[in-house]
Design a protein around this motif. Sequence first.
Motif, mmCIF file in Angstrom:
data_model
loop_
_atom_site.group_PDB
_atom_site.id
_atom_site.type_symbol
_atom_site.label_atom_id
_atom_site.label_comp_id
_atom_site.label_asym_id
_atom_site.label_seq_id
_atom_site.Cartn_x
_atom_site.Cartn_y
_atom_site.Cartn_z
ATOM 1 N N THR A 426 70.982 6.151 -13.588
ATOM 2 C CA THR A 426 71.313 6.746 -12.415
ATOM 3 C C THR A 426 70.147 7.244 -11.462
ATOM 4 O OG1 THR A 426 73.276 7.587 -13.653
ATOM 5 C CG2 THR A 426 72.867 8.586 -11.714
ATOM 6 N N SER A 427 68.975 8.062 -12.137
ATOM 7 C CA SER A 427 67.777 8.194 -11.667
ATOM 8 C C SER A 427 67.211 7.102 -10.874
ATOM 9 C CB SER A 427 66.803 8.908 -12.638
ATOM 10 O OG SER A 427 65.764 9.285 -11.995
ATOM 11 N N ALA A 428 67.121 6.136 -11.269
ATOM 12 C CA ALA A 428 66.372 5.054 -10.911
ATOM 13 C C ALA A 428 67.052 4.584 -9.456
ATOM 14 C CB ALA A 428 66.248 3.690 -11.845
ATOM 15 N N ALA A 429 68.668 4.537 -9.626
ATOM 16 C CA ALA A 429 69.436 4.136 -8.313
ATOM 17 C C ALA A 429 69.101 5.551 -7.482
ATOM 18 C CB ALA A 429 70.794 4.106 -8.840
ATOM 19 N N VAL A 430 69.364 6.641 -7.702
ATOM 20 C CA VAL A 430 69.368 7.702 -6.675
ATOM 21 C C VAL A 430 67.995 7.890 -6.003
ATOM 22 C CG1 VAL A 430 69.907 10.226 -6.349
ATOM 23 C CG2 VAL A 430 71.290 8.891 -7.756
ATOM 24 N N ILE A 431 67.147 7.855 -6.859
ATOM 25 C CA ILE A 431 65.600 8.191 -6.364
ATOM 26 C C ILE A 431 65.164 6.986 -5.386
ATOM 27 C CG2 ILE A 431 63.104 8.253 -6.721
ATOM 28 C CD1 ILE A 431 64.978 10.866 -7.380
ATOM 29 N N GLY A 432 65.745 5.840 -5.648
ATOM 30 C CA GLY A 432 65.372 4.404 -5.041
ATOM 31 C C GLY A 432 66.226 4.579 -3.593
ATOM 32 N N VAL A 433 67.107 5.260 -3.654
ATOM 33 C CA VAL A 433 68.116 5.340 -2.383
ATOM 34 C C VAL A 433 67.411 6.335 -1.501
ATOM 35 C CG1 VAL A 433 70.138 6.216 -1.235
ATOM 36 C CG2 VAL A 433 70.322 4.405 -3.305
ATOM 37 N N VAL A 434 67.022 7.488 -2.159
ATOM 38 C CA VAL A 434 66.433 8.408 -1.246
ATOM 39 C C VAL A 434 65.093 7.808 -0.562
ATOM 40 C CG1 VAL A 434 65.142 10.593 -1.188
ATOM 41 C CG2 VAL A 434 67.322 10.253 -2.533
ATOM 42 N N LEU A 435 64.050 7.433 -1.469
ATOM 43 C CA LEU A 435 62.787 6.832 -0.837
ATOM 44 C C LEU A 435 63.045 5.601 -0.004
ATOM 45 C CD1 LEU A 435 60.774 7.043 -4.234
ATOM 46 C CD2 LEU A 435 60.848 8.612 -2.400
#
Length: 486
Positions: A426-435
């Motif tokens: 989930t972290s990989a997905a969310v942080i990826g979206v933010v960046l």
Amino acid sequence: MTTTSSRPATPADGGTAPAASPNRMVAILAIGGIVVAMTQTLVIPIVASLPTIFDAPASDTSWIITVTLLVGAICTPVSGRLGDLYGKKEMILISLLPLALGSAVCAVATTVPVMVAGRGLQGLAAGFIPLGISMLHDLLPKERTAGAISLMSSSLGIGGALGLPFAAAVAQLSSWRLLFWLITACAVGLGVVIWRAIPAPAPAARTGLRTPFDYVGTLGLAAGLVALLLPISKGAEWGWTSPLVLGLFGGAVVVLLTWGWWELRTPDALVDLRTTARPVVLLTNLASILVGFAMYAQSLILPQLMQAPAETGFGLGQSMLQMGLWMAPAGIAMTLMSPVGARITRARGPKTTFVIGGLIMSLGYGLSAVAMNTLAGLAATAFVASAGVGFAYGAMPAIILGAVPATEKATANGFNTLMRSIGTSTSAAVIGVVLARMSISFGDHTLPTEAGFRVALLLGCGVAVAAAALAATIPVRATEAPSAAS
């Protein structure tokens, strides 16, 4: 030092010595856990080069990372259950076989499908760490379990943190294929050492030996996890509102609800959901998701900041190898904090250690707010945040082991590790979206903005605080010993 316990080490099958040194057992299994965990970050330094290496589009080469996470998430609780049923040492040895084979396949791979197959085989070894935790709990004297469990659990983070600089150094100075040959050699060597030097738990620790295995539950959990984790991992690429992603999320809900219905009605469930629903276990698992999120977020953000071009005004222009060396102390921090966390656990209980870990992680993220534009500041952020991970990772299995029956320890630990995996995915997905949403064009590349990095770091900080707050609600007495349940 000689110790006595109601759980003495017993001879293992295959002609091992009649007794084993607790220090030696902990060291061997912890090193094994670090090797297994290193496979998670082994290919990160060469991600940008994978399309060139295999002459394939990035959408295809991304499966080289995704497949390991998916297979590992699926097999971890299954390995734990098999360990409870048929023996933890046996399953540990079996898990090393696909690790060695998969690493060798990756080392000689020339096409994406072959590389993906090898990485999938590597993912089958993910159950090593929860099996090792449960095995140490069965074998060691009670007064030694807190420190051993803390180190073994932290090996998941230590291996991931050390794997980054190790892989960066080897890839830059030699060939990336050497990385996989080294893992192959380590897996084979570990198998021989564990077979010869570590005893199997006493028969009393294997009371579920004759219980049938839940094949239907295993297939249901596998299907549900694939439907859940696949869109989390690939949502940014496929589109979060695309029919495929929405359909997979909907399918995950249906399959996992059906799986839960089956698990509650079968006498030989893969996962005892009644035990999992106990407040102690449930809240620990939920907090573990948040810790997994916060742990992985900093490993995604900080390397990008260090390697961003200095011409941006906020990037630090480091090479792959330089970035890896600056990040290396993060793995050392987890190693150093494991015995400290174990002492706090013995004195105040694992719940206290868990809360402290979450707060230290948030403090590490807080450092980035005032030191984001210096290498020393980012290294300090990684060090402090990783120290908090060491505390939290060591406390999670201690709480779980004290709350579940002896015949479900490996299964429960495997399920807890699955929760951490869901957090990292989930972290990989969310942080990826933010960046991705907060980015700029820089030459031929698209880079996150400084504001994007700050928002991502703030998000990691908030999640770490939430993990500490949730851990504080776990109904465990502050002075409860983690080895109370034998």
